[in-house]
Design an enzyme around this catalytic site. Structure first.
Site, PDB file in Angstrom:
ATOM      1  N   MET A   1       0.847  -1.170   0.000  1.00  0.00           N
ATOM      2  CA  MET A   1       0.000   0.000   0.000  1.00  0.00           C
ATOM      3  C   MET A   1       0.892   1.231   0.000  1.00  0.00           C
ATOM      4  O   MET A   1       1.456   1.597   1.016  1.00  0.00           O
ATOM      5  CB  MET A   1      -0.933  -0.072   1.209  1.00  0.00           C
ATOM      6  CG  MET A   1      -1.123   1.211   1.963  1.00  0.00           C
ATOM      7  SD  MET A   1      -2.226   1.106   3.345  1.00  0.00           S
ATOM      8  CE  MET A   1      -1.177   0.392   4.573  1.00  0.00           C
ATOM      9  N   PRO A   2       1.068   1.857  -1.137  1.00  0.00           N
ATOM     10  CA  PRO A   2       1.875   3.074  -1.187  1.00  0.00           C
ATOM     11  C   PRO A   2       1.182   4.238  -0.480  1.00  0.00           C
ATOM     12  O   PRO A   2      -0.013   4.451  -0.646  1.00  0.00           O
ATOM     13  CB  PRO A   2       2.003   3.365  -2.681  1.00  0.00           C
ATOM     14  CG  PRO A   2       1.653   2.100  -3.374  1.00  0.00           C
ATOM     15  CD  PRO A   2       0.688   1.404  -2.474  1.00  0.00           C
ATOM     16  N   ILE A   3       1.968   4.956   0.305  1.00  0.00           N
ATOM     17  CA  ILE A   3       1.497   6.184   0.944  1.00  0.00           C
ATOM     18  C   ILE A   3       2.428   7.302   0.493  1.00  0.00           C
ATOM     19  O   ILE A   3       3.641   7.219   0.680  1.00  0.00           O
ATOM     20  CB  ILE A   3       1.514   6.076   2.475  1.00  0.00           C
ATOM     21  CG1 ILE A   3       0.618   4.925   2.938  1.00  0.00           C
ATOM     22  CG2 ILE A   3       1.070   7.397   3.108  1.00  0.00           C
ATOM     23  CD1 ILE A   3       0.733   4.629   4.420  1.00  0.00           C
ATOM     24  N   ILE A  39      -3.647   3.040  -2.939  1.00  0.00           N
ATOM     25  CA  ILE A  39      -2.758   4.207  -2.921  1.00  0.00           C
ATOM     26  C   ILE A  39      -3.366   5.306  -2.061  1.00  0.00           C
ATOM     27  O   ILE A  39      -4.514   5.695  -2.245  1.00  0.00           O
ATOM     28  CB  ILE A  39      -2.505   4.724  -4.353  1.00  0.00           C
ATOM     29  CG1 ILE A  39      -1.861   3.621  -5.191  1.00  0.00           C
ATOM     30  CG2 ILE A  39      -1.635   5.975  -4.328  1.00  0.00           C
ATOM     31  CD1 ILE A  39      -1.819   3.913  -6.677  1.00  0.00           C
ATOM     32  N   GLN A  40      -2.559   5.800  -1.138  1.00  0.00           N
ATOM     33  CA  GLN A  40      -3.006   6.867  -0.244  1.00  0.00           C
ATOM     34  C   GLN A  40      -2.144   8.108  -0.456  1.00  0.00           C
ATOM     35  O   GLN A  40      -0.921   8.005  -0.545  1.00  0.00           O
ATOM     36  CB  GLN A  40      -2.894   6.425   1.210  1.00  0.00           C
ATOM     37  CG  GLN A  40      -3.747   5.212   1.524  1.00  0.00           C
ATOM     38  CD  GLN A  40      -3.571   4.761   2.948  1.00  0.00           C
ATOM     39  OE1 GLN A  40      -3.402   5.577   3.845  1.00  0.00           O
ATOM     40  NE2 GLN A  40      -3.605   3.451   3.158  1.00  0.00           N
TER      41      GLN A  40
END
Length: 61
Positions: A1-3, A39-40
């Site tokens: 989960m990319p932040i 994606i956040q």
């Protein structure tokens, strides 16, 4: 989960921030293959008096 954390000086419109979230999300999806749903994007707006370069605050320029 990319932040992705984005820090910028305050003053952009809501529409600009909305577009920023969309474009950064698209770029992360394209370059990493991550699903958009994972994606956040976190936007932190700073006052010009809270940011300085070379010993000078942006508000003092």
């Amino acid at each position: 989960m990319p932040i992705v954390n984005v820090k910028l000086l305050e003053g952009r419109s809501d529409e600009q921030l909305k577009n920023l979230v969309t474009e950064v999300t698209n770029a992360v999806e394209k370059t990493t293959g991550a699903n958009k749903e994972a994606i956040q994007i976190v936007i932190e707006e700073m006052k010009a008096s809270h940011y300085g370069v070379a010993g000078v605050r942006k508000s003092d320029q």
